[in-house]
Design a protein around this motif. Structure first.
Motif, PDB file in Angstrom:
ATOM      1  N   PHE A  84      43.232  12.446  10.927  1.00 19.78           N
ATOM      2  CA  PHE A  84      44.575  11.746  10.297  1.00 19.78           C
ATOM      3  C   PHE A  84      45.859  12.517  11.075  1.00 19.78           C
ATOM      4  O   PHE A  84      46.897  11.926  11.008  1.00 19.78           O
ATOM      5  CB  PHE A  84      44.454  11.919   8.859  1.00 19.78           C
ATOM      6  CG  PHE A  84      43.634  10.835   8.100  1.00 19.78           C
ATOM      7  CD1 PHE A  84      44.346   9.400   8.202  1.00 19.78           C
ATOM      8  CD2 PHE A  84      42.461  11.128   7.400  1.00 19.78           C
ATOM      9  CE1 PHE A  84      43.746   8.043   7.634  1.00 19.78           C
ATOM     10  CE2 PHE A  84      41.681   9.825   6.881  1.00 19.78           C
ATOM     11  CZ  PHE A  84      42.503   8.718   6.814  1.00 19.78           C
ATOM     12  N   ARG A  85      45.632  13.716  11.308  1.00 17.16           N
ATOM     13  CA  ARG A  85      46.653  14.783  11.580  1.00 17.16           C
ATOM     14  C   ARG A  85      47.025  14.325  13.171  1.00 17.16           C
ATOM     15  O   ARG A  85      48.274  14.199  13.242  1.00 17.16           O
ATOM     16  CB  ARG A  85      46.526  16.034  11.450  1.00 17.16           C
ATOM     17  CG  ARG A  85      47.496  17.034  11.949  1.00 17.16           C
ATOM     18  CD  ARG A  85      47.263  18.583  11.699  1.00 17.16           C
ATOM     19  NE  ARG A  85      46.602  18.599  10.412  1.00 17.16           N
ATOM     20  CZ  ARG A  85      46.138  20.035  10.085  1.00 17.16           C
ATOM     21  NH1 ARG A  85      45.788  20.711  11.052  1.00 17.16           N
ATOM     22  NH2 ARG A  85      45.609  19.979   8.785  1.00 17.16           N
ATOM     23  N   TYR A  86      46.176  14.001  13.883  1.00 24.73           N
ATOM     24  CA  TYR A  86      46.318  14.055  15.303  1.00 24.73           C
ATOM     25  C   TYR A  86      46.639  12.483  16.001  1.00 24.73           C
ATOM     26  O   TYR A  86      47.017  12.353  16.918  1.00 24.73           O
ATOM     27  CB  TYR A  86      45.557  14.685  16.077  1.00 24.73           C
ATOM     28  CG  TYR A  86      45.477  16.287  15.785  1.00 24.73           C
ATOM     29  CD1 TYR A  86      46.678  16.977  16.333  1.00 24.73           C
ATOM     30  CD2 TYR A  86      44.674  17.067  15.341  1.00 24.73           C
ATOM     31  CE1 TYR A  86      46.834  18.324  16.020  1.00 24.73           C
ATOM     32  CE2 TYR A  86      44.736  18.189  15.205  1.00 24.73           C
ATOM     33  CZ  TYR A  86      45.750  19.063  15.266  1.00 24.73           C
ATOM     34  OH  TYR A  86      45.616  20.304  14.969  1.00 24.73           O
ATOM     35  N   LEU A  87      46.040  11.594  15.131  1.00 24.77           N
ATOM     36  CA  LEU A  87      45.936  10.240  15.816  1.00 24.77           C
ATOM     37  C   LEU A  87      47.130   9.353  15.462  1.00 24.77           C
ATOM     38  O   LEU A  87      47.554   9.610  14.121  1.00 24.77           O
ATOM     39  CB  LEU A  87      44.552   9.606  15.617  1.00 24.77           C
ATOM     40  CG  LEU A  87      43.239  10.054  16.168  1.00 24.77           C
ATOM     41  CD1 LEU A  87      42.254   9.263  15.845  1.00 24.77           C
ATOM     42  CD2 LEU A  87      43.637   9.826  17.902  1.00 24.77           C
ATOM     43  N   GLY A 141      39.524  11.289  24.023  1.00 27.93           N
ATOM     44  CA  GLY A 141      41.013  11.092  23.398  1.00 27.93           C
ATOM     45  C   GLY A 141      41.011  11.151  21.639  1.00 27.93           C
ATOM     46  O   GLY A 141      42.013  11.119  21.096  1.00 27.93           O
ATOM     47  N   VAL A 142      39.755  11.908  21.293  1.00 33.17           N
ATOM     48  CA  VAL A 142      39.751  12.042  19.659  1.00 33.17           C
ATOM     49  C   VAL A 142      39.596  13.534  19.747  1.00 33.17           C
ATOM     50  O   VAL A 142      38.968  14.323  20.314  1.00 33.17           O
ATOM     51  CB  VAL A 142      38.464  11.247  19.149  1.00 33.17           C
ATOM     52  CG1 VAL A 142      38.196  11.450  17.728  1.00 33.17           C
ATOM     53  CG2 VAL A 142      38.554   9.876  19.293  1.00 33.17           C
ATOM     54  N   PRO A 143      40.299  14.081  18.564  1.00 27.59           N
ATOM     55  CA  PRO A 143      40.292  15.587  18.368  1.00 27.59           C
ATOM     56  C   PRO A 143      39.005  15.784  17.692  1.00 27.59           C
ATOM     57  O   PRO A 143      38.287  14.926  17.027  1.00 27.59           O
ATOM     58  CB  PRO A 143      41.599  15.689  17.329  1.00 27.59           C
ATOM     59  CG  PRO A 143      41.648  14.267  16.654  1.00 27.59           C
ATOM     60  CD  PRO A 143      41.397  13.474  17.714  1.00 27.59           C
ATOM     61  N   MET A 150      40.230  15.035   8.490  1.00 27.17           N
ATOM     62  CA  MET A 150      41.513  15.630   8.198  1.00 27.17           C
ATOM     63  C   MET A 150      42.281  15.805   9.574  1.00 27.17           C
ATOM     64  O   MET A 150      43.440  15.356   9.645  1.00 27.17           O
ATOM     65  CB  MET A 150      41.505  17.243   7.631  1.00 27.17           C
ATOM     66  CG  MET A 150      42.571  17.482   6.832  1.00 27.17           C
ATOM     67  SD  MET A 150      42.437  19.091   6.050  1.00 27.17           S
ATOM     68  CE  MET A 150      42.666  20.295   7.627  1.00 27.17           C
ATOM     69  N   ASN A 151      41.442  16.309  10.679  1.00 23.25           N
ATOM     70  CA  ASN A 151      41.845  16.295  12.120  1.00 23.25           C
ATOM     71  C   ASN A 151      42.422  14.960  12.338  1.00 23.25           C
ATOM     72  O   ASN A 151      43.589  14.745  13.064  1.00 23.25           O
ATOM     73  CB  ASN A 151      41.172  17.063  12.961  1.00 23.25           C
ATOM     74  CG  ASN A 151      41.224  18.515  12.734  1.00 23.25           C
ATOM     75  OD1 ASN A 151      42.378  19.006  12.556  1.00 23.25           O
ATOM     76  ND2 ASN A 151      40.397  19.364  13.261  1.00 23.25           N
ATOM     77  N   ILE A 190      32.730  20.096   7.599  1.00 22.08           N
ATOM     78  CA  ILE A 190      32.755  19.988   8.928  1.00 22.08           C
ATOM     79  C   ILE A 190      33.387  18.485   9.071  1.00 22.08           C
ATOM     80  O   ILE A 190      34.542  18.206   9.786  1.00 22.08           O
ATOM     81  CB  ILE A 190      31.772  20.339   9.907  1.00 22.08           C
ATOM     82  CG1 ILE A 190      31.312  21.710   9.967  1.00 22.08           C
ATOM     83  CG2 ILE A 190      32.139  19.797  11.285  1.00 22.08           C
ATOM     84  CD1 ILE A 190      32.452  22.461  10.287  1.00 22.08           C
ATOM     85  N   LEU A 191      32.836  17.466   8.406  1.00 25.77           N
ATOM     86  CA  LEU A 191      33.095  16.157   8.252  1.00 25.77           C
ATOM     87  C   LEU A 191      34.635  15.937   7.780  1.00 25.77           C
ATOM     88  O   LEU A 191      35.263  15.348   8.221  1.00 25.77           O
ATOM     89  CB  LEU A 191      32.095  15.170   7.810  1.00 25.77           C
ATOM     90  CG  LEU A 191      30.921  14.963   8.989  1.00 25.77           C
ATOM     91  CD1 LEU A 191      30.018  14.032   7.992  1.00 25.77           C
ATOM     92  CD2 LEU A 191      31.118  14.412  10.146  1.00 25.77           C
ATOM     93  N   ALA A 192      34.697  16.674   6.782  1.00 24.59           N
ATOM     94  CA  ALA A 192      35.768  16.549   6.065  1.00 24.59           C
ATOM     95  C   ALA A 192      37.040  17.186   6.907  1.00 24.59           C
ATOM     96  O   ALA A 192      38.166  16.580   6.942  1.00 24.59           O
ATOM     97  CB  ALA A 192      35.859  17.378   4.747  1.00 24.59           C
ATOM     98  N   ILE A 193      36.424  18.330   7.658  1.00 23.05           N
ATOM     99  CA  ILE A 193      37.739  18.925   8.340  1.00 23.05           C
ATOM    100  C   ILE A 193      37.943  17.899   9.485  1.00 23.05           C
ATOM    101  O   ILE A 193      39.273  17.658   9.943  1.00 23.05           O
ATOM    102  CB  ILE A 193      37.290  20.189   8.872  1.00 23.05           C
ATOM    103  CG1 ILE A 193      37.112  21.175   7.840  1.00 23.05           C
ATOM    104  CG2 ILE A 193      38.133  20.842  10.011  1.00 23.05           C
ATOM    105  CD1 ILE A 193      36.618  22.360   8.085  1.00 23.05           C
TER     106      ILE A 193
END
Lengths: 141, 112
Positions: free
Chosen positions: A138-141, A50-52, A135-136, A129-132
């Motif tokens: 924060f965006r999707y959750l 359930g996590v991007p 970011m993901n 990669i960790l930074a991305i």
């Protein structure tokens, strides 16, 4: 990995990528970035946890790049343009190599592997990669 | 090399190679000079079972491929979310063989 195996693999991988992008090409009509929940239909990682994952947004990024929307491509996924270029360049490169009986792509592949195996480069890439990923999240959750 | 040394090595590390390669490795190790023993002992061989576990848990991030040293494939797997999910599943079945192949490649320079 030997030359022919690598070439076949990359070729079919790019082919799958083309089908994938072709399938999603017209779906991504809206390129504006917004907070949304996506249907994680193919990603094992996100459907299980359930996590991007760090590559969420890659499809939309590449489709945006294919439509010529470079900025929104960067917003969806910073590495999408690289992926787009790889998908454009690799198959013709492989075809050229096969026709001319050379192995320039294999040499390029091996050099890239060596490059990323250097410790400083590896550490920086992991942080990117960790930074991305953050970011993901924060965006999707 | 002495026979008991070779057998000891194979007893500890035999499972890291394909079973059909083990007799060949044994033959070659018997012919190898004793001075290479330390090098062969200190080879960083990867455990296929560990890579299977990593593949099951973090396969869609490509960690399994990075772990066995296939950095290029690892990047491909990471950036496509485990190769559109398909590669992840395929790799659950291939990763043990791939690990054993990598181990075989690793030991090559020392036994010839």
């Amino acid at each position: 990995m030997n030359r022919n195996k690598l070439y076949l693999f990359v070729f079919f991988f790019c082919l799958t990528g083309y089908f994938w992008i072709g399938y999603h090409y017209n779906k991504a009509a809206d390129f504006s970035i917004k907070k949304e929940t996506t249907s994680f239909d193919f990603c094992l990682f996100s459907s299980l946890t359930g996590v991007p994952c760090p590559s969420c947004g890659m499809t939309r990024s590449v489709t945006s790049a294919a439509h010529g929307h470079w900025i929104s491509s960067l917003q969806w996924h910073p590495l999408g343009i690289l992926m787009f270029l790889a998908m454009l360049v690799f198959p013709p490169w492989i075809a050229w190599d096969v026709l001319r009986r050379k192995n320039t792509f294999l040499i390029f592949y091996q050099k890239t592997e060596k490059f990323f195996q250097q410790k400083p480069v590896a550490i920086v890439s992991i942080f990117v990669i960790l930074a991305i990923w953050v970011m993901n999240l924060f965006r999707y959750l | 090399m002495e026979e008991n040394k070779v057998d000891m090595f194979l007893m500890a590390n035999g499972k890291y190679f394909e079973s059909m390669q083990v007799p060949q490795i044994r033959d070659m190790l018997l012919r190898v000079d004793d001075s290479k023993w330390v090098m062969i002992q200190s080879l960083n061989l990867k455990n296929p079972t560990t890579s299977l576990i990593v593949s099951l848990l973090a396969g869609s991030l490509g960690i399994d491929r990075f772990m066995i040293g296939d950095t290029g494939l690892g990047i491909g797997k990471l950036l496509t979310c485990g190769g559109f999910g398909i590669w992840t599943i395929v790799d659950w079945f291939l990763i043990q063989g791939a690990t054993k192949k990598k181990n075989w490649e690793k030991i090559q320079p020392y036994i010839y």
